[in-house]
Design a protein around this motif. Sequence first.
Motif, PDB file in Angstrom:
ATOM      1  N   MET A 217     -30.017   5.245   5.703  1.00  0.00           N
ATOM      2  CA  MET A 217     -29.426   5.357   4.370  1.00  0.00           C
ATOM      3  C   MET A 217     -30.072   4.372   3.402  1.00  0.00           C
ATOM      4  SD  MET A 217     -27.177   7.005   2.587  1.00  0.00           S
ATOM      5  CE  MET A 217     -26.143   7.746   3.852  1.00  0.00           C
ATOM      6  N   ALA A 218     -30.345   3.162   3.895  1.00  0.00           N
ATOM      7  CA  ALA A 218     -30.992   2.171   3.039  1.00  0.00           C
ATOM      8  C   ALA A 218     -32.381   2.622   2.599  1.00  0.00           C
ATOM      9  CB  ALA A 218     -31.083   0.831   3.779  1.00  0.00           C
ATOM     10  N   LEU A 219     -33.030   3.447   3.437  1.00  0.00           N
ATOM     11  CA  LEU A 219     -34.367   3.932   3.095  1.00  0.00           C
ATOM     12  C   LEU A 219     -34.314   5.202   2.252  1.00  0.00           C
ATOM     13  CD1 LEU A 219     -36.138   3.477   6.561  1.00  0.00           C
ATOM     14  CD2 LEU A 219     -36.036   1.874   4.649  1.00  0.00           C
ATOM     15  N   LEU A 220     -33.300   6.042   2.478  1.00  0.00           N
ATOM     16  CA  LEU A 220     -33.266   7.360   1.848  1.00  0.00           C
ATOM     17  C   LEU A 220     -32.654   7.357   0.446  1.00  0.00           C
ATOM     18  CD1 LEU A 220     -32.193   9.576   4.881  1.00  0.00           C
ATOM     19  CD2 LEU A 220     -34.469   9.363   3.879  1.00  0.00           C
ATOM     20  N   VAL A 221     -31.908   6.313   0.106  1.00  0.00           N
ATOM     21  CA  VAL A 221     -31.220   6.331  -1.181  1.00  0.00           C
ATOM     22  C   VAL A 221     -32.194   6.405  -2.364  1.00  0.00           C
ATOM     23  CG1 VAL A 221     -29.094   5.200  -0.449  1.00  0.00           C
ATOM     24  CG2 VAL A 221     -31.070   3.799  -1.089  1.00  0.00           C
TER      25      VAL A 221
ATOM     26  N   VAL B  53     -35.085   8.081  -2.277  1.00  0.00           N
ATOM     27  CA  VAL B  53     -35.921   9.283  -2.200  1.00  0.00           C
ATOM     28  C   VAL B  53     -35.909  10.091  -3.491  1.00  0.00           C
ATOM     29  CG1 VAL B  53     -36.130  11.535  -1.079  1.00  0.00           C
ATOM     30  CG2 VAL B  53     -35.904   9.476   0.300  1.00  0.00           C
ATOM     31  N   PRO B  54     -34.738  10.264  -4.175  1.00  0.00           N
ATOM     32  CA  PRO B  54     -34.776  11.028  -5.433  1.00  0.00           C
ATOM     33  C   PRO B  54     -35.730  10.447  -6.473  1.00  0.00           C
ATOM     34  CG  PRO B  54     -32.522  10.790  -4.674  1.00  0.00           C
ATOM     35  CD  PRO B  54     -33.363   9.919  -3.788  1.00  0.00           C
ATOM     36  N   ILE B  55     -35.844   9.130  -6.501  1.00  0.00           N
ATOM     37  CA  ILE B  55     -36.777   8.513  -7.450  1.00  0.00           C
ATOM     38  C   ILE B  55     -38.207   8.842  -7.060  1.00  0.00           C
ATOM     39  CG2 ILE B  55     -37.577   6.320  -8.409  1.00  0.00           C
ATOM     40  CD1 ILE B  55     -34.839   5.182  -7.936  1.00  0.00           C
ATOM     41  N   VAL B  56     -38.485   8.782  -5.752  1.00  0.00           N
ATOM     42  CA  VAL B  56     -39.838   9.072  -5.271  1.00  0.00           C
ATOM     43  C   VAL B  56     -40.213  10.519  -5.569  1.00  0.00           C
ATOM     44  CG1 VAL B  56     -41.314   9.198  -3.232  1.00  0.00           C
ATOM     45  CG2 VAL B  56     -39.696   7.302  -3.483  1.00  0.00           C
ATOM     46  N   LEU B  57     -39.266  11.435  -5.364  1.00  0.00           N
ATOM     47  CA  LEU B  57     -39.556  12.843  -5.630  1.00  0.00           C
ATOM     48  C   LEU B  57     -39.787  13.102  -7.108  1.00  0.00           C
ATOM     49  CD1 LEU B  57     -36.973  14.556  -3.238  1.00  0.00           C
ATOM     50  CD2 LEU B  57     -39.424  14.194  -2.872  1.00  0.00           C
ATOM     51  N   GLY B  58     -39.110  12.317  -7.935  1.00  0.00           N
ATOM     52  CA  GLY B  58     -39.296  12.493  -9.376  1.00  0.00           C
ATOM     53  C   GLY B  58     -40.539  11.813  -9.904  1.00  0.00           C
TER      54      GLY B  58
ATOM     55  N   PHE C 235     -29.321  -5.660   2.951  1.00  0.00           N
ATOM     56  CA  PHE C 235     -30.341  -4.708   2.496  1.00  0.00           C
ATOM     57  C   PHE C 235     -30.131  -4.357   1.027  1.00  0.00           C
ATOM     58  CE2 PHE C 235     -31.112  -2.824   6.982  1.00  0.00           C
ATOM     59  CZ  PHE C 235     -32.121  -3.749   7.194  1.00  0.00           C
ATOM     60  N   ALA C 236     -28.869  -4.165   0.641  1.00  0.00           N
ATOM     61  CA  ALA C 236     -28.577  -3.823  -0.753  1.00  0.00           C
ATOM     62  C   ALA C 236     -29.007  -4.950  -1.692  1.00  0.00           C
ATOM     63  CB  ALA C 236     -27.087  -3.524  -0.917  1.00  0.00           C
ATOM     64  N   VAL C 237     -28.708  -6.191  -1.290  1.00  0.00           N
ATOM     65  CA  VAL C 237     -29.116  -7.340  -2.112  1.00  0.00           C
ATOM     66  C   VAL C 237     -30.635  -7.405  -2.223  1.00  0.00           C
ATOM     67  CG1 VAL C 237     -29.179  -9.865  -2.187  1.00  0.00           C
ATOM     68  CG2 VAL C 237     -27.039  -8.676  -1.660  1.00  0.00           C
ATOM     69  N   GLN C 238     -31.316  -7.182  -1.088  1.00  0.00           N
ATOM     70  CA  GLN C 238     -32.785  -7.177  -1.121  1.00  0.00           C
ATOM     71  C   GLN C 238     -33.315  -6.102  -2.051  1.00  0.00           C
ATOM     72  OE1 GLN C 238     -34.850  -4.661   1.150  1.00  0.00           O
ATOM     73  NE2 GLN C 238     -36.398  -5.229  -0.354  1.00  0.00           N
ATOM     74  N   SER C 239     -32.716  -4.908  -1.995  1.00  0.00           N
ATOM     75  CA  SER C 239     -33.187  -3.802  -2.821  1.00  0.00           C
ATOM     76  C   SER C 239     -32.960  -4.058  -4.307  1.00  0.00           C
ATOM     77  CB  SER C 239     -32.484  -2.498  -2.413  1.00  0.00           C
ATOM     78  OG  SER C 239     -32.854  -2.112  -1.111  1.00  0.00           O
TER      79      SER C 239
ATOM     80  N   THR D 207     -27.377   1.027  -8.306  1.00  0.00           N
ATOM     81  CA  THR D 207     -26.282   1.821  -7.756  1.00  0.00           C
ATOM     82  C   THR D 207     -26.678   2.533  -6.465  1.00  0.00           C
ATOM     83  OG1 THR D 207     -26.933   3.652  -9.175  1.00  0.00           O
ATOM     84  CG2 THR D 207     -25.210   2.191  -9.999  1.00  0.00           C
ATOM     85  N   LEU D 208     -27.961   2.839  -6.292  1.00  0.00           N
ATOM     86  CA  LEU D 208     -28.405   3.546  -5.092  1.00  0.00           C
ATOM     87  C   LEU D 208     -28.259   2.698  -3.829  1.00  0.00           C
ATOM     88  CD1 LEU D 208     -31.543   5.399  -6.506  1.00  0.00           C
ATOM     89  CD2 LEU D 208     -29.248   6.310  -6.120  1.00  0.00           C
ATOM     90  N   PRO D 209     -28.811   1.486  -3.782  1.00  0.00           N
ATOM     91  CA  PRO D 209     -28.617   0.673  -2.566  1.00  0.00           C
ATOM     92  C   PRO D 209     -27.165   0.295  -2.328  1.00  0.00           C
ATOM     93  CG  PRO D 209     -29.768  -0.569  -4.271  1.00  0.00           C
ATOM     94  CD  PRO D 209     -29.754   0.847  -4.729  1.00  0.00           C
ATOM     95  N   VAL D 210     -26.387   0.097  -3.394  1.00  0.00           N
ATOM     96  CA  VAL D 210     -24.968  -0.202  -3.222  1.00  0.00           C
ATOM     97  C   VAL D 210     -24.251   0.998  -2.601  1.00  0.00           C
ATOM     98  CG1 VAL D 210     -22.804  -0.608  -4.478  1.00  0.00           C
ATOM     99  CG2 VAL D 210     -24.838  -1.953  -5.017  1.00  0.00           C
ATOM    100  N   GLY D 211     -24.638   2.197  -3.027  1.00  0.00           N
ATOM    101  CA  GLY D 211     -24.056   3.398  -2.422  1.00  0.00           C
ATOM    102  C   GLY D 211     -24.387   3.517  -0.950  1.00  0.00           C
ATOM    103  N   GLY D 212     -25.609   3.179  -0.566  1.00  0.00           N
ATOM    104  CA  GLY D 212     -25.977   3.197   0.841  1.00  0.00           C
ATOM    105  C   GLY D 212     -25.169   2.202   1.656  1.00  0.00           C
ATOM    106  N   ALA D 213     -24.961   0.999   1.102  1.00  0.00           N
ATOM    107  CA  ALA D 213     -24.165  -0.013   1.806  1.00  0.00           C
ATOM    108  C   ALA D 213     -22.714   0.437   1.939  1.00  0.00           C
ATOM    109  CB  ALA D 213     -24.252  -1.344   1.064  1.00  0.00           C
ATOM    110  N   LEU D 214     -22.181   1.091   0.905  1.00  0.00           N
ATOM    111  CA  LEU D 214     -20.804   1.589   0.975  1.00  0.00           C
ATOM    112  C   LEU D 214     -20.660   2.664   2.054  1.00  0.00           C
ATOM    113  CD1 LEU D 214     -19.873   1.811  -2.822  1.00  0.00           C
ATOM    114  CD2 LEU D 214     -18.903   0.236  -1.125  1.00  0.00           C
ATOM    115  N   ALA D 215     -21.662   3.527   2.181  1.00  0.00           N
ATOM    116  CA  ALA D 215     -21.618   4.573   3.211  1.00  0.00           C
ATOM    117  C   ALA D 215     -21.616   3.953   4.602  1.00  0.00           C
ATOM    118  CB  ALA D 215     -22.800   5.518   3.040  1.00  0.00           C
ATOM    119  N   THR D 216     -22.461   2.949   4.824  1.00  0.00           N
ATOM    120  CA  THR D 216     -22.488   2.265   6.114  1.00  0.00           C
ATOM    121  C   THR D 216     -21.171   1.566   6.388  1.00  0.00           C
ATOM    122  OG1 THR D 216     -24.868   1.914   5.873  1.00  0.00           O
ATOM    123  CG2 THR D 216     -23.716   0.559   7.488  1.00  0.00           C
ATOM    124  N   THR D 217     -20.597   0.952   5.365  1.00  0.00           N
ATOM    125  CA  THR D 217     -19.302   0.282   5.506  1.00  0.00           C
ATOM    126  C   THR D 217     -18.217   1.267   5.897  1.00  0.00           C
ATOM    127  OG1 THR D 217     -19.951  -1.360   3.837  1.00  0.00           O
ATOM    128  CG2 THR D 217     -17.609  -1.152   4.317  1.00  0.00           C
ATOM    129  N   ALA D 218     -18.263   2.476   5.329  1.00  0.00           N
ATOM    130  CA  ALA D 218     -17.260   3.489   5.656  1.00  0.00           C
ATOM    131  C   ALA D 218     -17.342   3.901   7.122  1.00  0.00           C
ATOM    132  CB  ALA D 218     -17.438   4.703   4.747  1.00  0.00           C
TER     133      ALA D 218
END
Length: 251
Positions: free
Chosen positions: A44-48, A50-55, A194-198, A212-223
């Motif tokens: 998740m930390a790596l994939l969050v 991806v939308p920027i990379v695709l754009g 990881f979120a802080v690093q990102s 918001t993207l790395p924070v969202g990844g951290a929230l998903a892992t926390t869940a």
Amino acid sequence: MVDTGENKDRLLVERFMEPDSNSVLDDPYVRTLQAVRFWGGLAMALLVKVPIVLGEEKYILFWLGDGLLKVALTPVLLLCSVPLVVGVFIVSARPGHRGRMGARLRGPLIAVGAFVGHAALVGVAALLILLVPAHFGVRAPLTYVSIVLGIVLAGRGIAFILYAVPAASRHMFRTVEVHQALPALLTVVLAWEFAVQSVFYPFGGWPDDTWTLPVGGALATTAVAAFEIFRLHTRHGVTLRTYSAPRPGVV
């Protein structure tokens, strides 16, 4: 039958990095959550981003570099986080339970020591391969001995680490022996690191509005980790501030 070097490395990892079987719950669902929690969190930390990379294809090198950085940082961040999180966890436990948790620290200390020791082997190997030839010259007899010894030490250290990382990712340096919830809590800490690093130390020139993207990844892992802790409590009676043996009769 002669053991190969690979088998010896696996046996060493099982001996030093894998927890006592009596300390691991016999719950296939929890084992699945453990795998999803760590590897899913890292993914998740790596994939969050991806939308920027695709754009913007120009960011793909930044994304690859950021992924390699996170993979390399994982054992380092865990080694830094384990003593702090475990220490706070034991201090926060209810009176009468702290001593029982503290008595189970031998396993995590062995796991951390084994990992750091083999990482140190790689460091010593690098010194032997790089510094000795630079000081004595590439044709000196001592240089040949140093390079051969360095290659041997590097091979032993790297082989152990490659097997040890998956073991550490699941049981977080055997902290599961101290308390069943500690691996999940450590994964949460790692996800937010990881979120802080990102956000504050990104690899390359990412756009400034991606926090918001790395924070969202951290929230998903926390869940996912929270659901694991919830299942430990509802199915096995594990509470955060008390030590409980995972199986009847296990102290």
